[in-house]
Scaffold this active site. Sequence first.
Site, PDB file in Angstrom:
ATOM      1  N   CYS A 113       0.662  -1.284   0.203  1.00 28.65           N
ATOM      2  CA  CYS A 113      -0.018  -0.261   0.184  1.00 28.65           C
ATOM      3  C   CYS A 113       0.791   1.384  -0.066  1.00 28.65           C
ATOM      4  O   CYS A 113       0.328   2.164  -0.417  1.00 28.65           O
ATOM      5  CB  CYS A 113      -0.787  -0.010   1.080  1.00 28.65           C
ATOM      6  SG  CYS A 113      -2.322  -1.465   1.162  1.00 28.65           S
ATOM      7  N   HIS A 252      -2.695   7.188   2.434  1.00 28.95           N
ATOM      8  CA  HIS A 252      -2.953   5.912   2.016  1.00 28.95           C
ATOM      9  C   HIS A 252      -4.418   5.554   2.551  1.00 28.95           C
ATOM     10  O   HIS A 252      -4.733   5.980   3.860  1.00 28.95           O
ATOM     11  CB  HIS A 252      -2.063   4.892   2.450  1.00 28.95           C
ATOM     12  CG  HIS A 252      -2.771   3.288   2.292  1.00 28.95           C
ATOM     13  ND1 HIS A 252      -3.343   3.020   1.099  1.00 28.95           N
ATOM     14  CD2 HIS A 252      -2.866   2.456   3.059  1.00 28.95           C
ATOM     15  CE1 HIS A 252      -3.778   1.863   1.040  1.00 28.95           C
ATOM     16  NE2 HIS A 252      -3.485   1.501   2.599  1.00 28.95           N
ATOM     17  N   ASN A 282     -10.307   0.895   0.512  1.00 25.62           N
ATOM     18  CA  ASN A 282      -8.951   0.751   0.417  1.00 25.62           C
ATOM     19  C   ASN A 282      -8.376   0.316  -0.893  1.00 25.62           C
ATOM     20  O   ASN A 282      -8.807  -1.066  -1.220  1.00 25.62           O
ATOM     21  CB  ASN A 282      -8.233  -0.168   1.378  1.00 25.62           C
ATOM     22  CG  ASN A 282      -6.790  -0.422   1.621  1.00 25.62           C
ATOM     23  OD1 ASN A 282      -6.122   0.091   0.545  1.00 25.62           O
ATOM     24  ND2 ASN A 282      -6.069  -0.834   2.732  1.00 25.62           N
TER      25      ASN A 282
END
Length: 325
Positions: A113, A252, A282
């Site tokens: 990520c 993020h 996400n």
Amino acid sequence: MSDVRILGTGAYVPDRVVLNDEVGAAAGVDDAWITRKTGIRQRRYAAPGQATSDLAAEAARAALEAAGITADQLSVIVVATSTPDRPQPPTAAYVQQRLGAAAAAAFDVNAVCSGSVFALSAAEGVLARRGGHALVIGADIYSRILDPTDRKTVILFGDGAGALVLGPAQSGPRIRHSALHTFGEMSHLIEVPAGGSRRPLDPAGLHEGQQYFAMIGREVRRFVNDHLPQLAKQFLHEAGVIPDDIRHFVPHQANGILLQEVFDKMALPHATMHQTLADHANTGAASIPLTLDAAARQGAFNPGELILIAGFGGGMAAGLALVEW
């Protein structure tokens, strides 16, 4: 004199909208529970025929259009992903072919990520030696590696892609500073156990669910809360700015509750935190460029404003970038 600047941004999400009640059904949770725990309302899932490179190419085309350049002007394409089309060749090679960017070197970066920040730093390094233009893409299809019965993970993720074009310009957004960190001793906190050289995926592994994304959620949360604020404080000091100077925070998009905890600890009194996770969840390496593109297209950034970008995730890794818009 020209400098390397961000010339354009782009993003792409698949058509299929997946609401909380649908994704939570097999995991035994409902919309209210997911919203309360994560701040996520919905996400997008790739169609059966779509691969990561397809999403990446669509985001790339949007970024190239925004930048006003063509694919044949690219020197390098860097794709950040932890859900590649195949173990090899690199997903970036497929993107290069789809775009017709024959002159561009193309390779992947896997920092999970945090990948888009690592890819951004890698692309800057290539341009410093080679010149020309770079395409940086974050793209992931997490819906293919999630255990539908695991409420700790299946509710969190969606599919998408975001892209940036870098190149020489006398004005426009520029990357003033970046820093990359990896804490390998914590690499067990986030993993896909099987499918690599450590454990090839075999029938026994499939039976055990070893092909699925796994995460020790509480430890990941502790890692982010313990490390990211301090890393950001150190980063801003190295960049020669103070927290009061930051006007925007693009993290993020891990979990809305976690992001608020971290943002409060960051102590950025004049900053706006930008989020897309309510609608997109996400999206892995895509989440930062996707969110940056959304904010840019909404006119959220003014010339000269400082943006702090923070990626964090598997590895465990953290990547920070300071952008002057």
